[in-house]
Design an enzyme around this catalytic site. Structure first.
Site, PDB file in Angstrom:
ATOM      1  N   CYS A   1      -6.579  17.555   1.886  1.00  0.00           N
ATOM      2  CA  CYS A   1      -7.656  17.087   1.024  1.00  0.00           C
ATOM      3  C   CYS A   1      -7.786  18.068  -0.132  1.00  0.00           C
ATOM      4  CB  CYS A   1      -8.971  17.001   1.806  1.00  0.00           C
ATOM      5  SG  CYS A   1     -10.303  16.285   0.854  1.00  0.00           S
TER       6      CYS A   1
ATOM      7  N   CYS B   1     -10.069   9.514   2.736  1.00  0.00           N
ATOM      8  CA  CYS B   1     -10.280  10.735   1.965  1.00  0.00           C
ATOM      9  C   CYS B   1     -11.728  11.203   2.066  1.00  0.00           C
ATOM     10  CB  CYS B   1      -9.895  10.563   0.503  1.00  0.00           C
ATOM     11  SG  CYS B   1      -9.784  12.167  -0.322  1.00  0.00           S
TER      12      CYS B   1
ATOM     13  N   GLY C   1       0.870  -1.166   0.000  1.00  0.00           N
ATOM     14  CA  GLY C   1       0.000   0.000   0.000  1.00  0.00           C
ATOM     15  C   GLY C   1       0.910   1.219   0.000  1.00  0.00           C
ATOM     16  N   SER C   2       0.305   2.388   0.003  1.00  0.00           N
ATOM     17  CA  SER C   2       1.099   3.616  -0.107  1.00  0.00           C
ATOM     18  C   SER C   2       2.082   3.765   1.043  1.00  0.00           C
ATOM     19  CB  SER C   2       0.155   4.820  -0.154  1.00  0.00           C
ATOM     20  OG  SER C   2      -0.727   4.709  -1.237  1.00  0.00           O
TER      21      SER C   2
END
Length: 416
Positions: A345, A166, A8-9
């Protein structure tokens, strides 16, 4: 010496940063000392799915074969973890293999609960249902198909109550749809509503107030503390639960759904989890709060950090975690590096414009460009191109290699 990670990131960037940090200190690790456990075939740049839902690129631009992203000095084991054994510093994989570690970094993400809304999986699988979601690779292109095909009717965009990754994304796709309808002469024929389980447009009051004013200006309806609980795709009805426990049905022509999310099952109930199911770490050092599990760290969506779950957050968490992991392995103590909760965001509000929300713990704005450009509630074309062009490039060419540090860009933060 073994440092085990999940990809994953967070896992990819930390695996490379840890290797690079030891090398920079003149204590290079051997090939195989850093191990990443992940059975996935592909790795995804998930912020790109919003762009796909807005018709700004094919979804194939935002995935790569996972195995192709590992340099030779990082060992990739294509298995997932089934259970943790922190008392013996080991994990068991889904195949039953036991792997020991000196330090463990958990960066496993979270679980998207598609079944948490009755009728949602079936509606997503039906090409003619009018129901879509940007929250998976498989369905993000259906969003643009449905948005672009709509000529008239009711378009409803939802956001669940509780923690999601997010949290601005559910409204990003709404703003882009609104702009598409305005620019194509359909604005007067399509009624748009934002139905959210949350009490406001956004968690940070400054941005929430600006977004709500924009919503009113653009004639978009909203219902707050309305949580989507079921979908009747055949009759195009969505049922929402209100704060008082009562329910209300809404007719839709198009329904974009952000599903509920939560901790992964293999973490929930484990010794390293908090009562809510997240990996319980110190919010400043990212080290496990239990001293007996002091060789465990976590970052990203699976962690208990009280900040928004975004890739931007990971870019600031990763160097702090790396510095503290290195220091613990080198000296037995954490360093002075502390994470302040920074997250961001990039709120798409239309084609060619974006409101860049940046904040830290306490929902306090922490804006990178305010001193140069002014208040970041102002929507700017520059910010739009950061989201659309710079950030995807930086991710694939820098972040997965451990060479992108959020607001610091390519420059690793210095810790005293």
């Amino acid at each position: 010496m073994n440092v085990d990670e999940y990809s994953g990131s967070g896992g990819l960037t930390v695996a490379n940063q840890v290797y690079n940090r030891f090398k920079a200190a003149g204590k290079p690790l051997n090939a195989g000392d850093v191990v990443v456990l992940d059975a996935a075939d592909y790795h995804y740049y998930q912020p790109g799915w919003t762009l796909v839902g807005a018709g700004l690129g094919p979804k194939t631009d935002f995935r790569r074969p996972l195995a192709s992203l590992f340099p030779p000095h990082i060992t990739h084991i294509a298995e997932n973890v089934k259970s943790f054994h922190p008392e013996s510093s080991s994990v068991t994989t889904t195949s039953g293999r036991t792997i020991s570690y000196d330090s463990l970094v958990v960066a496993a993400g979270l679980k998207t609960n598609w079944d948490g809304i009755a009728g949602l999986p079936q509606a997503l699988a039906d090409p003619s249902s009018g129901v879509s979601s940007i929250y998976s690779y498989d369905t993000c292109d259906k969003v643009w198909h449905d948005v672009d095909a709509l000529r008239s009717g009711n378009a409803i965009f939802t956001q669940p109550a509780g923690v999601i990754k997010c949290a601005g994304a559910p409204q990003k796709v709404m703003w882009m749809a609104w702009d598409r309808y305005q620019k194509s002469g359909r604005g007067n024929n399509i009624k748009i509503d934002f139905m959210t389980g949350m009490p406001s447009m956004f968690s940070v009051k400054k941005y929430s107030d600006a977004l709500n004013a924009l919503r009113i200006e653009r004639g978009i309806g909203a219902e707050f503390q309305h949580n989507l609980i079921s979908i009747d795709a055949a009759n195009r009805k969505a049922t929402f639960k209100k704060a008082d426990g009562s329910t209300v049905d809404r007719d839709f022509t198009l329904l974009h759904v952000a599903p509920p999310m939560g901790p992964l099952d293999f973490i929930k109930g484990s010794l390293i989890a908090d009562p809510a199911g997240w990996v319980e770490i110190d919010q400043a050092t990212l080290r496990h709060v239990k001293p007996e599990f002091g060789n465990i760290f976590a970052l990203g969506d699976c962690s208990s950090l009280p900040t928004s779950k975004t890739i931007a957050a990971i870019t600031s968490q990763a160097p702090v975690l790396t510095e503290n992991l290195f220091s613990v392995m080198d000296t037995g103590k954490v360093s002075s590096a502390e994470y302040d909760g920074y997250t961001s965001c990039p709120l798409l509000t239309g084609y060619g414009e974006l409101m860049l929300a940046e904040f830290k713990y306490g929902l306090e704005p922490k804006e990178s460009f305010a001193s140069y450009l002014g208040d970041q509630t102002k929507r700017r074309r520059l910010f739009y191109h950061l989201k659309k062009d710079l950030f995807p490039w930086a991710y694939w060419s820098r972040m997965v290699d451990g060479k992108w540090f959020g607001p610091s860009g390519p420059f690793r933060p210095k810790f005293v």
